[in-house]
Design an enzyme around this catalytic site. Structure first.
Site, PDB file in Angstrom:
ATOM      1  N   ASP A  68       0.940  -1.164  -0.015  1.00 46.86           N
ATOM      2  CA  ASP A  68       0.101   0.072   0.080  1.00 46.86           C
ATOM      3  C   ASP A  68       0.657   1.301   0.049  1.00 46.86           C
ATOM      4  O   ASP A  68       1.931   1.245   0.742  1.00 46.86           O
ATOM      5  CB  ASP A  68      -0.874   0.212   1.434  1.00 46.86           C
ATOM      6  N   THR A  69       0.515   2.251  -0.752  1.00 50.51           N
ATOM      7  CA  THR A  69       1.392   3.655  -0.819  1.00 50.51           C
ATOM      8  C   THR A  69       0.230   4.793  -0.691  1.00 50.51           C
ATOM      9  O   THR A  69      -0.829   4.791  -0.933  1.00 50.51           O
ATOM     10  CB  THR A  69       1.717   3.862  -2.212  1.00 50.51           C
TER      11      THR A  69
END
Length: 198
Positions: A77-78
């Site tokens: 996840d970013t």
């Protein structure tokens, strides 16, 4: 059962998928993409990498009880972190305009967490890169959104796109982390944790 590991990448991002193909582990790992729809919701009190760590692990936990002994699930996840606020993917076009205006002429952080899950273990790593934009005028912002349509990207931009070429004045840390995966850390984790066991 194969005597080598299989990496299962649970990401629809074509950029992350290409990174894993480019790792070129040769015969050490098999590789496949396996996707699940996850509602990406996190508790409000979480900050910075706590958010991405939580969401990467949440995506991995969706595969509980499904992994074989030789399978390594990878989720990630970013977020873009600006002024104590997480900027995810834009809700719509005008939201993307406002996000890019907020990034103009300031430094923000791009945080990516990567979770590795096996049938017996789960571990998460993360990386932080500082990115500074020049001043972005509205014409440039709207041209970029109209042409490149970065609505699937955290912070409404891709560093590899036109706006990265003309708008970014400074980067501190991993470039690939901003694209969506801290490749050096991921490669080292996989090779040091699993290849030594083959």
């Amino acid at each position: 059962m194969s005597n080598k590991y299989k990496i299962i990448l649970a990401s629809g991002s074509p950029r992350r998928q290409q990174f894993f193909k480019d790792f070129d582990f040769g015969d050490s790992f098999d590789f496949e993409i396996r996707l699940k729809e996850i509602e990406e919701v996190y508790p409000n009190h979480l900050k910075a990498e706590e958010i991405t760590n939580y969401l990467a692990k949440l995506k991995a936990e969706a595969f509980d009880g499904e992994l074989l002994d030789n399978e390594i699930l990878v989720t990630s996840d970013t977020i873009v972190w600006l002024k104590d606020t997480a900027l995810g993917k834009p809700k719509d076009y005008e939201d993307a305009v406002q996000i890019l205006k907020s990034l103009s002429n300031v430094t923000h952080e791009v945080i990516t967490s990567v979770c590795f899950k096996t049938s017996t273990n789960i571990e998460t790593i993360f990386d932080v890169t500082k990115v500074t934009f020049n001043t972005l005028n509205e014409n440039a912002i709207r041209y970029y959104l109209d042409t490149y349509k970065p609505f699937d990207k955290a912070g409404a931009y891709g560093i590899q796109d036109w706006i990265g070429l003309i708008g970014i004045s400074k980067i501190e840390g991993s470039y690939t982390n901003v694209v969506g995966l801290p490749t050096e850390k991921v490669y080292n984790y996989l090779s040091q944790t699993f290849l030594k066991n083959l």
